[in-house]
Design an enzyme around this catalytic site. Structure first.
Site, PDB file in Angstrom:
ATOM      1  N   LYS A 165       0.841  -1.206   0.000  1.00  0.00           N
ATOM      2  CA  LYS A 165       0.000   0.000   0.000  1.00  0.00           C
ATOM      3  C   LYS A 165       0.871   1.249   0.000  1.00  0.00           C
ATOM      4  O   LYS A 165       1.756   1.412   0.835  1.00  0.00           O
ATOM      5  CB  LYS A 165      -0.872   0.030   1.260  1.00  0.00           C
TER       6      LYS A 165
HETATM    7  C1  E4P Z   1      -8.186   0.429   4.059  1.00  0.00           C
HETATM    8  O1  E4P Z   1      -7.238  -0.039   3.491  1.00  0.00           O
HETATM    9  C2  E4P Z   1      -8.075   1.246   5.286  1.00  0.00           C
HETATM   10  O2  E4P Z   1      -7.235   0.585   6.194  1.00  0.00           O
HETATM   11  C3  E4P Z   1      -9.381   1.441   6.000  1.00  0.00           C
HETATM   12  O3  E4P Z   1     -10.492   0.986   5.274  1.00  0.00           O
HETATM   13  C4  E4P Z   1      -9.551   2.764   6.670  1.00  0.00           C
HETATM   14  O4  E4P Z   1     -10.784   2.767   7.342  1.00  0.00           O
HETATM   15  P1  E4P Z   1     -11.152   3.822   8.489  1.00  0.00           P
HETATM   16  O5  E4P Z   1     -11.586   5.073   7.834  1.00  0.00           O
HETATM   17  O6  E4P Z   1     -12.281   3.154   9.221  1.00  0.00           O
HETATM   18  O7  E4P Z   1      -9.925   4.002   9.342  1.00  0.00           O
END
Ligand code: E4P
Length: 228
Positions: free
Chosen positions: A82
């Site tokens: 990522k």
């Molecule tokens: C995805 O890769 C992220 O880790 C995640 O969906 C972020 O979600 P949040 O807004 O609940 O922290």
């Protein structure tokens, strides 16, 4: 639609994977930090449970991201790296992709950003729907726009609906045609639940108990044998 768990907790992944409907995991630095387990160890264990595990770089310069991306990818073939949505990230994507490393571009909040992600040849694009809703913007509208744009050009980048807060988010993302939904464990659990299912099962079991007292248990091995 593929289901990913959005978590840094290996036990949650183990529990969800045992149900046979889990395709992958997304982690982020906040989620892994919360668990207090060495990152590498957590990622390795997750890779033993599901086919795709997203691990995120924390460097913000291209060189740092490239080094961390290589390091993450070397942990296990199931790792997708990522990279946050930023120009430095794109320099890193170019290099890491040429080495066969799969990239998920995270923290995407506009169709323009998503268009760039597809052009860069990322494996996943992660629009954060819940975080847009949190600031009174329409996360689902963004998801629909990204899917519409991607369809125009048959881009291969898969759309990963992220930051989902409840089961309706998952259903709405599915209706729009998102390739993947990533969700916290509590949302994954919600998908199984309906009060009428619980009530229906309770009634079946009560009726069965009452009838069993009179008729015997037709599923008991002795009953099956005596019928032959
Ligand atoms: C995805 O890769 C992220 O880790 C995640 O969906 C972020 O979600 P949040 O807004 O609940 O922290």
């Amino acid at each position: 639609m593929k289901f990913f768990l959005d978590t840094g907790n290996v036990e949650e992944v183990r529990r969800a994977a045992a149900l046979g409907v889990l395709d992958g995991v997304t982690t982020n630095p906040s989620l892994l930090a919360k668990e207090g387990k060495p990152f590498r160890e957590a990622l390795v264990e997750m890779c033993g449970l599901v086919e795709v595990v997203n691990g995120e770089v924390v460097a913000t310069d291209a060189e740092g991201m490239i080094a961390e991306g290589r390091e993450l990818a070397s942990i296990h073939p199931n790792i997708v790296v990522k990279i946050p949505m930023m120009p430095e990230g794109f320099k890193a994507i170019r290099v890491l992709r040429s080495e066969g490393i799969r990239i998920n571009v995270t923290l995407v909040f506009s169709p323009a950003q998503a268009l760039l992600v597809a052009k860069a040849g990322a494996y996943f694009v992660s629009p954060f729907l819940g975080r847009l809703d949190d600031i009174a913007s329409d996360g689902m509208k963004l998801l629909g726009e990204i899917i519409e744009v991607y369809r125009q050009y048959s881009f291969e980048t898969q759309v990963l609906a992220a930051s989902l807060r409840h089961s309706m988010h998952v259903v709405e993302a599915a209706k729009l045609g998102a390739d993947i939904a990533t969700m916290p464990y509590k949302v994954f659990e919600q998908l199984f639940k309906h009060p009428l299912t619980d009530r229906g099962l309770e009634a079946f079991l009560q009726d069965w108990e009452k009838a069993r007292a009179v008729l015997g248990d037709i599923l008991a091995p002795e009953a099956v044998k005596s019928k032959k």
